[in-house]
Design an enzyme around this catalytic site. Structure first.
Site, PDB file in Angstrom:
ATOM      1  CB  CYS A 152      -5.519   3.551  -0.906  1.00  0.00           C
ATOM      2  SG  CYS A 152      -6.777   3.065   0.299  1.00  0.00           S
ATOM      3  CB  CYS A 155      -5.781   0.072   0.452  1.00  0.00           C
ATOM      4  SG  CYS A 155      -7.330   0.901   0.105  1.00  0.00           S
ATOM      5  CG  ASP A 156      -1.947  -0.063  -0.969  1.00  0.00           C
ATOM      6  OD1 ASP A 156      -2.700  -1.047  -1.044  1.00  0.00           O
ATOM      7  OD2 ASP A 156      -1.840   0.785  -1.858  1.00  0.00           O
TER       8      ASP A 156
END
Lengths: 323, 215
Positions: A152, A155-156
């Protein structure tokens, strides 16, 4: 600093009731599930939904530019609008729900078992469980999951500030991930085993970005590391092995259907996708499916939403014939 | 600087109408070296105005060391949610709960106010066996849409069992502890600094990992 408040998910929705026999229960709240709910409710059916994540994979998408009528929107804002539309109809939604089993009884009714030993009943079920990221399937991938291997980008990405990352893949998701990551990472290396198949308009955008390089016809064969990822081993077309040092590997090579509930219940194709016909019917009467979990080609938001509507209308016809 | 616009204020007011009991937000900060402390305080001040049932306590990790110890606060900014008796119920946010984390923070307030839904009975039974202290760390980034779900689950478990406490940790602000636990994907869940998994997994997985600590 901004706030991404998701009113639709936080606001309490009516509770799903174990004592009601619903006309339609919908599993999943991506574009297919939400549109199915909208259409079913407007037909006057009693509807309930199960969700583990409102909006499904659309929330992982940073920008959506191919939904007709909306030139540019973040995935999240689009979901917000979807959810607000559905919430206006006061449809009960069981949140954070793991559906464990779907069963069709001899009386022709469905029983859905959710976590915590709860059982809900309905005349029809629409399965819109979507898909999950496909893995590379190479040595080291699982070992370094959460230690440099990521699925992701939004997200990361922030955890790879000023570091070097590799994006595996050549489709729209991969190229969009590379563009997103280029804003935080020092350098982004796209590695893809064949030619890019992303939309030209996105590829053009990528070509203007200084800190992205593309390596085509190169297959990743191993993710290496110590405590954390420190490189990959890849093979080029001629079979020559190369090693590329990196701090992170973002895998964006497509999706696998979330078909756990469908296995043994309905027919699947060779890819594990739920087979549906023109009316979104599966091989089990009364069970309909739409969106990424099905064998309908081209996984797109607009296609999932359209098929969700189709499934709801089809379920309505089915219920009318039951009477 | 205001974080909330009028639309958001109205939405939050509507959400807070579901609050049952009063809740106190205890914010720990420190003067000087803390970059996000001022912003966190002003954000919490805005939240306080949205419901009569929300109260704000501004504390200093050094001057109020005793309270910090009681709530096991070790970093700043840190937000502890206290129930109607101003008691610690094991729910903490380390770092400003902005971005997507507002979606774990607001439900957190509702839960502590007693208006949350009970966990299904199956889980309650499993949790009855938890009798030794459990700490759940949930590492997040503010741009992660899956993270609030994991934080909510951890907090819910903390509310249900007095031996469990759960804390959100914003990985970028607290990079030292994030590096210590090799956080490179979020949400990353670490239980008793020993058992870990990645992703917003089903409650079953949380409970399973928690039970490992009870052996």
């Amino acid at each position: 600093m901004n706030l991404n408040f998701d009113f639709g998910s936080v606001k309490k929705s009516p509770a799903l009731d174990e004592n009601i026999l619903y006309d339609v229960l919908i599993i999943g709240t991506g574009p297919a599930g939400l549109n199915a709910a909208l259409y079913a409710k407007r037909k006057g059916l009693s509807v309930g939904m199960f969700t583990s994540k409102m909006g499904g994979q659309v929330v992982d998408t940073s920008i959506v530019e191919n939904y007709l009528g909306i030139q540019q929107v973040t995935g999240e804002q689009l979901v917000e609008q979807f959810v607000a539309h559905v919430n206006a109809l006061k449809i009960p939604i069981l949140k954070d729900a793991e559906v464990l089993k779907i069963k069709k009884d001899e009386d022709g009714l469905f029983k859905i078992q959710a976590s915590g030993f709860k059982i809900y009943r309905s005349k029809t079920v629409i399965m819109t469980t979507g898909s999950k990221p496909r893995k590379l399937g190479v040595k080291g991938e699982d070992t370094y999951l959460g230690r440099g291997v990521a699925y992701c980008a939004i997200c990361d990405g922030p955890l790879f500030e000023d570091r070097n990352v590799i994006v595996a893949g050549g489709g729209n998701s991969a190229i969009e991930a590379a563009i997103d990551l280029s804003k935080v990472a020092k350098h982004v290396q796209v590695v893809h085993r064949s030619q890019l198949r992303a939309d030209q308009i996105i590829v053009d955008k990528l070509k203007n970005i200084q800190n992205i390089d593309i390596l085509l016809e190169t297959k990743i064969v191993e993710v290496k590391g110590d405590q954390l990822v420190n490189g990959i081993i890849a093979e080029d077309k001629s079979g020559k092995t190369i090693e590329i040092p990196t701090d992170g590997v973002f895998v964006e090579i497509g999706y696998l259907p979330n078909n756990a509930l469908a296995k043994g219940l309905v027919e699947l194709n060779d890819h594990g996708e739920v087979k549906v016909n023109l009316r979104a019917e599966t091989s089990l009467p009364g069970l309909f499916a739409a969106g990424d979990v099905t064998d309908v080609p081209y996984k797109q938001i607009v296609i999932s939403a359209g098929d969700g509507a189709k499934a709801a209308l089809s379920a309505n016809d089915y219920i009318n014939k039951m009477k | 600087m205001k974080l909330l616009n009028d639309d958001l204020r109205n939405q939050l007011k509507e959400v807070f109408q579901d609050m049952k009991d009063d809740v106190t937000i205890a914010v720990f900060t420190k003067s000087g070296t803390c970059n996000t402390c001022t912003e966190t305080i002003s954000f919490m001040e805005e939240i306080e105005t949205l419901s009569d049932k929300i109260h704000l306590k501004k504390l200093d990790i050094e001057n109020d060391a005793e309270l910090a110890k009681a709530y096991d606060v070790q970093m700043v900014p840190s937000i502890v949610l206290l129930n109607k008796d101003e008691a610690y119920v094991g729910i903490k946010f380390n770092g400003i709960p902005a971005g997507h984390e507002i979606n774990s923070f607001i439900p957190g307030i509702l839960e502590v106010s007693g208006s949350g839904e009970q966990l299904p009975e199956g889980f309650l039974k499993q949790l009855e066996t938890v009798k030794k202290p459990v700490n759940i760390k949930v590492f997040v980034t503010l741009s992660c849409p899956h993270c609030p779900g994991a934080v909510q689950k951890a907090h819910k478990l903390a509310l249900e069992n007095e031996f469990i406490n759960a804390e959100m940790i914003e990985a970028q602000t607290f990079d030292e502890i994030s590096n210590k636990f090799n956080v490179s994907s979020v949400p990353k869940i670490v239980i008793n600094d020993q058992y870990e998994f990645v992703g917003n997994q089903p409650l079953e997985v949380f409970v399973e990992e928690i039970q490992k600590t009870q052996a």
